[in-house]
Design an enzyme around this catalytic site. Structure first.
Site, mmCIF file in Angstrom:
data_model
loop_
_atom_site.group_PDB
_atom_site.id
_atom_site.type_symbol
_atom_site.label_atom_id
_atom_site.label_comp_id
_atom_site.label_asym_id
_atom_site.label_seq_id
_atom_site.Cartn_x
_atom_site.Cartn_y
_atom_site.Cartn_z
ATOM 1 N N LYS A 55 -47.463 14.467 -6.784
ATOM 2 C CA LYS A 55 -46.941 14.446 -5.413
ATOM 3 C C LYS A 55 -45.459 14.834 -5.386
ATOM 4 C CE LYS A 55 -50.472 11.143 -3.967
ATOM 5 N NZ LYS A 55 -50.853 9.718 -3.868
ATOM 6 N N GLN A 99 -47.761 3.945 -4.040
ATOM 7 C CA GLN A 99 -48.964 4.310 -4.776
ATOM 8 C C GLN A 99 -49.859 3.086 -4.970
ATOM 9 O OE1 GLN A 99 -49.759 7.492 -5.747
ATOM 10 N NE2 GLN A 99 -51.734 6.706 -6.453
ATOM 11 N N ASP A 122 -48.093 8.155 4.777
ATOM 12 C CA ASP A 122 -49.373 8.058 4.070
ATOM 13 C C ASP A 122 -50.425 7.350 4.941
ATOM 14 O OD1 ASP A 122 -50.911 8.568 1.784
ATOM 15 O OD2 ASP A 122 -50.433 6.640 0.867
#
Lengths: 282, 282
Positions: A55, A99, A122
């Protein structure tokens, strides 16, 4: 019967990232501000380390700065919340990616909620879920957002169609169902407790598999002409759908890899630049 | 075929209100605090005035104080938000009910969001929707919460069953579908854009009608033995289901009136006393 057309997530994602890079460069030129995505990782799980690095690399190529915060495996929920609260308040950070999955000792929901909704690129906060559910302004969870974009690209209009979502996770199954409902599909949620999965899948004009069980959806259960979106990730690049079987019956199908996967990251990057644009206020 | 058994919402609601009155009296005896529900009404729509008065009367009978705030029809969204923010901060108020629908000039979503989640005993905020969607602590929207309680009372376990929700409103269709999904039903959302409603309803082991169209669901579309919950309100005490026809095929059915309706207010009162108990912290 002829084989289904492939939905090329790799190609579409590439175009989205190119557009995103242009928007990022334009923002930087106009304001001097470079979009910045903060990535937060707890512990050193090799798969997570790899994902975060990917990413970051993709971000950099799109003209998005990345700032990485690596926390030790023993980090407590409160310490993690402290980090996320500080990043939420930091005006030089526009998007935050935490994450996951994290260690079992972490209260993931509490951690996600420490991310400011306007930086939740996200789409993991409850506010983002509500926004997706009610058509309010906000960021989509990246995989569901990417799936909707892919359907649009291939002119699949969900209105009036029967959509079956297999899986009900907080960041994939539930939100993609809500997005399809918002686009006027008749939406059915299936899951591990569904009694006759094959029978339900056979009704679907659009199938979204999002459960993480290799080849759970059999080719023979795909209604002829259906659109098949496989968001499953299983070791060995195997999706949740029996690709070879489904391909004989579907009209459109996402390959694994190269279907949904690339769309997830593209959506993350596009939403980060969108967040930076909104926060810069120009 | 024999007729369906009626699900008696009136009787169950009465028992819930009796229990709630005991809990309220107990709280007051232990702490000196009487649970207090604030009702807020914008304008003087006769139906809304009647609803609010009924809720106040029922509250009083259950030992819940009610405080009414009547705002003129011309109240702006900002003024309404000011009122709700003040009530949210007032430690003598434990629950807040904002009567809706409001005038078209009011941003309903913004108004609802001014209600503190811990006082949202009517379950209208986005935080409450997320809580229902993810099984987190919080208050249910009153009608969906009442429906689930009614199913429990009649030993209807949604797990593995096919549930069809007709309607997708923010405080009825969407949340009741999420609650059924949380209880492991395979849930389908239908709505005005559903192509063949009859075909979908015919698959249902549990039908929840929540759309407000008189007798939209025909008796012949009820699967033999299904459980039919009619949450529709239409003039003349007519539900969304053709009661006489459905009764011949269902195993359990809610009458209109006397089914879901009384459960809504009972849930409101129970949640108000629960909120007061939590806020009093004893």
């Amino acid at each position: 019967m002829s084989q289904a057309r492939l939905m090329d997530g790799t190609g579409l994602a590439r175009r989205i990232v190119e557009e995103t890079a242009k928007r990022a460069a334009d923002l930087t030129e106009r304001t001097g501000v470079a979009p910045c995505l903060a990535t937060v990782l707890v512990g050193e799980d090799p798969a997570s380390v790899t994902y975060v690095r990917m990413k970051q690399n993709r971000s950099r190529k799109a003209g998005i700065e990345s700032r990485h915060v690596a926390l030790p495996a023993g980090t407590t929920t409160n310490e993690l919340i402290g980090t996320l609260t500080a990043l939420s308040a930091d005006p030089t950070v526009h998007g935050i990616l935490l994450q996951h999955p994290m260690g079992h000792h972490i209260d993931e929901r509490a951690a996600f909620e420490a991310i400011a909704p306007e930086k939740d690129v996200d789409g993991v906060t409850l506010a983002s879920f509500s926004a997706m559910s009610f058509g309010l302004p906000g960021f989509a969870s990246c995989t569901p957002g990417g799936i909707m974009r892919l359907l649009d690209e291939y002119d699949v209009d969900p209105a009036g169609k029967r959509a079956v979502v297999v899986g009900r996770s907080a960041i994939l199954g539930k939100p993609v169902g809500m997005l399809l409902l918002g686009r006027n599909a008749t939406v059915t949620y299936c899951h591990s407790r569904t009694t006759d999965l094959s029978a339900v899948v056979r009704e679907a004009d659009i199938v979204v598999a999002a459960v993480g069980r290799p080849r759970l959806i059999r080719g023979e259960d795909i209604k002829p002409g259906a659109v098949v979106v496989d968001a499953g990730y299983n070791p060995g690049n195997i999706g949740d759908v029996d690709f070879d079987g489904a391909r004989e019956r579907a009209s459109l199908i996402t390959p694994v890899p190269g279907g949904v996967g690339p769309m997830t990251i593209a959506t993350l990057l596009a939403q980060t630049v969108e967040a930076a644009t909104r926060q810069t206020g120009v």
